[in-house]
Design an enzyme around this catalytic site. Structure first.
Site, short mmCIF file in Angstrom:
data_model
loop_
_atom_site.label_atom_id
_atom_site.label_comp_id
_atom_site.label_asym_id
_atom_site.label_seq_id
_atom_site.Cartn_x
_atom_site.Cartn_y
_atom_site.Cartn_z
N GLU A 89 -12.71 10.53 0.91
CA GLU A 89 -13.66 9.47 0.57
C GLU A 89 -14.40 9.00 1.83
O GLU A 89 -13.82 8.37 2.71
CB GLU A 89 -12.95 8.27 -0.06
CG GLU A 89 -13.91 7.15 -0.43
CD GLU A 89 -13.21 5.89 -0.93
OE1 GLU A 89 -13.89 4.86 -1.02
OE2 GLU A 89 -12.01 5.94 -1.22
N LYS A 140 7.09 4.01 -9.88
CA LYS A 140 5.73 4.57 -9.97
C LYS A 140 4.85 3.85 -10.99
O LYS A 140 4.01 4.47 -11.65
CB LYS A 140 5.78 6.06 -10.27
CG LYS A 140 6.40 6.89 -9.15
CD LYS A 140 6.34 8.36 -9.45
CE LYS A 140 6.83 9.19 -8.28
NZ LYS A 140 8.26 9.04 -8.01
N ASP A 151 5.66 9.95 -1.11
CA ASP A 151 5.37 10.26 -2.51
C ASP A 151 4.09 9.52 -2.89
O ASP A 151 4.11 8.30 -3.09
CB ASP A 151 6.55 9.82 -3.38
CG ASP A 151 6.41 10.28 -4.82
OD1 ASP A 151 5.27 10.51 -5.27
OD2 ASP A 151 7.44 10.41 -5.51
N HIS A 180 -21.60 2.73 2.35
CA HIS A 180 -21.30 3.92 1.57
C HIS A 180 -22.47 4.91 1.58
O HIS A 180 -22.27 6.12 1.52
CB HIS A 180 -20.94 3.54 0.13
CG HIS A 180 -19.52 3.09 -0.01
ND1 HIS A 180 -19.09 1.86 0.42
CD2 HIS A 180 -18.41 3.72 -0.50
CE1 HIS A 180 -17.78 1.75 0.19
NE2 HIS A 180 -17.36 2.85 -0.37
#
Length: 420
Positions: free
Chosen positions: A117, A248, A322, A413
């Site tokens: 990104e 999670k 993870d 951006h």
């Protein structure tokens, strides 16, 4: 986010030289740290080499990350991947130096972020620079705990009551069972949740320097096997995870307690740093944050923060964590308020940092190098790494709030996030 006084005191005692830490926090002075900037600029061979040379001068060198050495021992991936065919290469950038005054993390850190990104690394680097000029970020690991929550179903509540009464009397036997399956897991608490004829037992552990999900699964399964074999009442069914532990996923339960490591980070930004480096004002940043907090509450989100997932996901991928645990790790609270001297106070509290410096993907070649560049690889480094994670999140919150409050968000951006 309450904690028991007994556990809070025990974890406070884990902080080395806590009195000196308090003195160092109080002694933070804007402009005191030497000005030092990582070479920035366009992504081209010359600038990449300049950054590598800059880091090499600080004894930070890479072989696998830069492609000089390739992974040839395919069998070393056993335990990390099934049906292996190759590697997904994600670009890695670096921010820093990020200055931290923490319980375990103290000093300057260059932090790797793996992302595709555009604008993300530049944004976090700006936050790191502003916080360093302000004297650094205070980041403290407050408490730890990883849970596994098996569920037991009985014919009726009477059977359930007999079972839970017997289970509670087995509490003193459980550490011995755990010791047969892990050298590092320590049982902190056992809690019960009853719904009709169903019982959820939540086993909460500390897991040393591992993130701990596999560790607590194995230890809890061993305890459950003992309970089922010896209980005077047998459940009709039981399952090792009830989907209650928060593994999670973002949950209100984990948000109000702890899952992994709970860390709080803060910084005081003088007015001149906000105006000169962040190109906005403390009043506009606080005003924007108040408005955005109301917005996120209306959306029904758990917690109130800007884009903590951005930095954590990039750091998790770079260091072999993870990555799916970002779903819970990014839950937290960011707060901004104008200080009496016209500056800005910013804090981030993250109660669900599931991170480790041993096991999992941390030993893979590039991931190990990324941990080593922060001196966070191996035993005794997990609390340090968690404090760095929170400091990185804080740097990102500072930068995005500044950009949004001043109307620079879209321009940034456009500059960094679009192909030429």
């Amino acid at each position: 986010m309450p904690n028991s006084s007994e556990r809070a005191i025990r974890f406070y005692n884990l902080i080395p030289d806590a009195e000196k830490l308090i003195a160092d926090i109080r002694a933070k002075t804007p402009g005191k740290l030497p000005v030092e900037r990582l070479p920035t600029g366009e992504t081209n061979a010359e600038n990449v080499q300049a950054r590598l040379d800059f880091l090499a001068e600080k004894n930070i060198r890479f072989e696998h990350l830069t492609g000089q050495n390739q992974l040839t021992d395919i069998e070393s991936l056993h335990g990390n991947i099934e049906n292996y065919i190759g590697m997904a290469q994600v670009p890695v950038g670096v921010i820093g130096p990020l200055h931290i005054i923490g319980g375990a993390a103290r000093g300057d850190f260059f932090v790797p972020l793996a992302t595709s990104e555009g604008a993300l690394v530049a944004s976090y680097d700006r936050g790191a620079r502003a916080s360093r000029m302000a004297g650094g970020i205070t980041s403290i690991c407050l408490i730890e705990g990883v849970q596994r929550s098996p569920i037991f179903k009985f014919h009726d509540i009477a059977e359930l009551g007999t079972f839970i009464s017997w289970v509670l009397m087995q509490r003193d036997l459980m550490p011995g069972i755990i010791a047969e399956h892990s050298r590092f897991a320590r049982l902190e608490d056992v809690k019960s949740t009853i719904e009709g004829n169903q019982l959820i037992l939540t086993f909460e552990y500390t897991t040393g320097d591992a993130s701990g999900q596999n560790m607590v699964t194995l230890c809890t399964d061993a305890i459950c096997q003992y309970l089922i074999a010896n209980s005077p009442v047998k459940p009709a069914h039981w399952f090792i995870e009830s989907n209650y532990s928060g593994d999670k996923k973002a949950t209100a339960l984990s948000f109000s307690n702890v899952r992994g490591k709970k860390v709080a980070a803060e910084v005081h930004l003088p007015r001149e740093i906000v105006t000169q480096i962040l190109r906005t004002t403390p009043e506009m940043m606080a005003e924007y944050w108040q408005a955005s907090t109301i917005g996120v509450i209306q959306s029904g989100a758990i917690g109130a923060q800007g884009h903590v997932a951005n930095g954590l996901c990039a750091l998790f991928i770079a260091t072999g964590q993870d990555a799916a645990c970002v779903a819970e790790a990014a839950v937290g609270i960011t707060r901004m308020q104008v200080t009496t001297d016209g500056g800005l106070y910013v804090s981030v509290t993250l109660p669900n940092l599931i991170v480790g410096t041993v096991g999992g993907g941390t030993g893979l070649p590039t991931q190990r190098e990324c941990l080593e560049m922060m001196d966070c690889f191996g035993a005794g480094k997990a609390r340090k790494f968690a404090e760095i994670c929170a400091a990185v999140a804080l740097a990102g919150e500072i930068s995005i709030a500044a950009a949004l409050s001043a109307g620079h968000f879209s321009m940034a951006h456009k500059k960094f996030g679009r192909k030429k």
